[in-house]
Motif scaffolding. Structure first.
Motif, PDB file in Angstrom:
ATOM      1  N   LYS A  58       0.819  -1.216   0.000  1.00  0.00           N
ATOM      2  CA  LYS A  58       0.000   0.000   0.000  1.00  0.00           C
ATOM      3  C   LYS A  58       0.852   1.265   0.000  1.00  0.00           C
ATOM      4  O   LYS A  58       0.496   2.256  -0.638  1.00  0.00           O
ATOM      5  CB  LYS A  58      -0.937  -0.001   1.218  1.00  0.00           C
ATOM      6  CG  LYS A  58      -2.044  -1.033   1.141  1.00  0.00           C
ATOM      7  CD  LYS A  58      -2.896  -1.015   2.409  1.00  0.00           C
ATOM      8  CE  LYS A  58      -4.048  -1.991   2.324  1.00  0.00           C
ATOM      9  NZ  LYS A  58      -4.854  -2.017   3.575  1.00  0.00           N
TER      10      LYS A  58
ATOM     11  N   GLN B 142       3.691   0.865  -3.534  1.00  0.00           N
ATOM     12  CA  GLN B 142       3.117   0.646  -4.872  1.00  0.00           C
ATOM     13  C   GLN B 142       4.099  -0.054  -5.833  1.00  0.00           C
ATOM     14  O   GLN B 142       4.495   0.511  -6.853  1.00  0.00           O
ATOM     15  CB  GLN B 142       2.643   1.964  -5.470  1.00  0.00           C
ATOM     16  CG  GLN B 142       1.535   2.616  -4.647  1.00  0.00           C
ATOM     17  CD  GLN B 142       1.001   3.877  -5.288  1.00  0.00           C
ATOM     18  OE1 GLN B 142       1.732   4.621  -5.940  1.00  0.00           O
ATOM     19  NE2 GLN B 142      -0.289   4.126  -5.119  1.00  0.00           N
TER      20      GLN B 142
ATOM     21  N   ILE C 126      -7.884  -4.320  -4.288  1.00  0.00           N
ATOM     22  CA  ILE C 126      -7.401  -2.958  -4.558  1.00  0.00           C
ATOM     23  C   ILE C 126      -6.998  -2.799  -6.021  1.00  0.00           C
ATOM     24  O   ILE C 126      -7.294  -1.790  -6.656  1.00  0.00           O
ATOM     25  CB  ILE C 126      -6.186  -2.638  -3.653  1.00  0.00           C
ATOM     26  CG1 ILE C 126      -6.584  -2.771  -2.180  1.00  0.00           C
ATOM     27  CG2 ILE C 126      -5.639  -1.242  -3.953  1.00  0.00           C
ATOM     28  CD1 ILE C 126      -5.396  -2.757  -1.228  1.00  0.00           C
TER      29      ILE C 126
END
Length: 229
Positions: free
Chosen positions: A47, A50, A75
């Motif tokens: 998170k 990336q 996600i």
């Protein structure tokens, strides 16, 4: 000054020695590697940093690789994921692909094989991100979304492999798509079983394109396939 982009890979592996070996081997190939020793740390790192590709051990403390992949897929549906595991049961392989894994390596494995698989997945991702929507006669093929639509009718969702196979056929329109080359590119090898699998996918694509009789996927015996329209 060297401005070459380094691809960032998130490696989740709880065996310290193996994790370090993989990390150092990938770094010698100009990858930037983020090593995490459990699934919770790996999710937090994903998170915050990336990365562009994930290499996940299946058996990890706090959060296993399959659970981690599910969290990531909630996600991002496109980031390439490779699973590493000592498990060999077919059901584990199937579960890995069902969750959204793109590839699967059983331990022990060679670093060269891992690097080849990483590069293949990254190449596919670049192609997918840079591809525009393509027209095939009366069909609209959205490669990034992996959808196929005939005129204004309902959109047909393709599988990952169907979409990539169709993409290569379109890019080689009216030319023979070399059978051995595409098998190695999409299946990882050109053995008998992969060839039979490719024949099945060609049949599936023919059915999905049959609404337009001007489109043909021709089998050029001994060489490959040709898309004509």
């Amino acid at each position: 000054m060297n401005t070459q982009h380094k691809t960032t890979i998130l490696l989740a592996e709880d065996e310290p020695a193996l994790g370090q070996i993989i990390k150092e081997s990938l770094e010698t190939r100009n990858f930037n590697v983020l090593l995490c020793k459990d699934g919770e740390k790996a999710l937090a790192t994903y998170k915050s940093e990336q990365p562009e590709l994930l290499v996940l051990d299946v058996m990890m403390p706090k959060k296993d690789g399959f659970t981690l992949a599910k969290d990531v897929r909630a996600i991002d549906n496109n980031i390439p994921i490779i699973f590493l595991t000592a498990k060999s049961q077919t059901q584990d392989v199937v579960e890995g692909f069902t969750i959204g894994g793109n590839d699967y390596l059983k331990k022990p494995f060679s670093m060269e094989e891992l690097i080849v698989r990483i590069n293949n997945l990254l190449q596919r991702t670049v192609i997918q991100k840079t591809s525009e929507i393509l027209k095939i006669s009366h069909f609209t093929f959205d490669f990034p979304k992996q959808t196929l639509q005939y005129k204004n009718e309902e959109t047909n969702q393709l599988t990952h492999r169907e979409a990539h196979l169709l993409f290569h056929l379109i890019k080689n329109k009216n030319q023979v798509l070399d059978r051995s080359l595409i098998l190695t590119k999409l299946w990882g090898n050109d053995d008998f079983f992969s060839a039979r699998s490719m024949d099945v996918f060609i049949s599936k694509l023919r059915k999905k394109l049959k609404q337009d009789d001007t489109i043909q996927i021709i089998n050029v015996r001994g060489f490959g396939y040709k898309l004509v329209y």
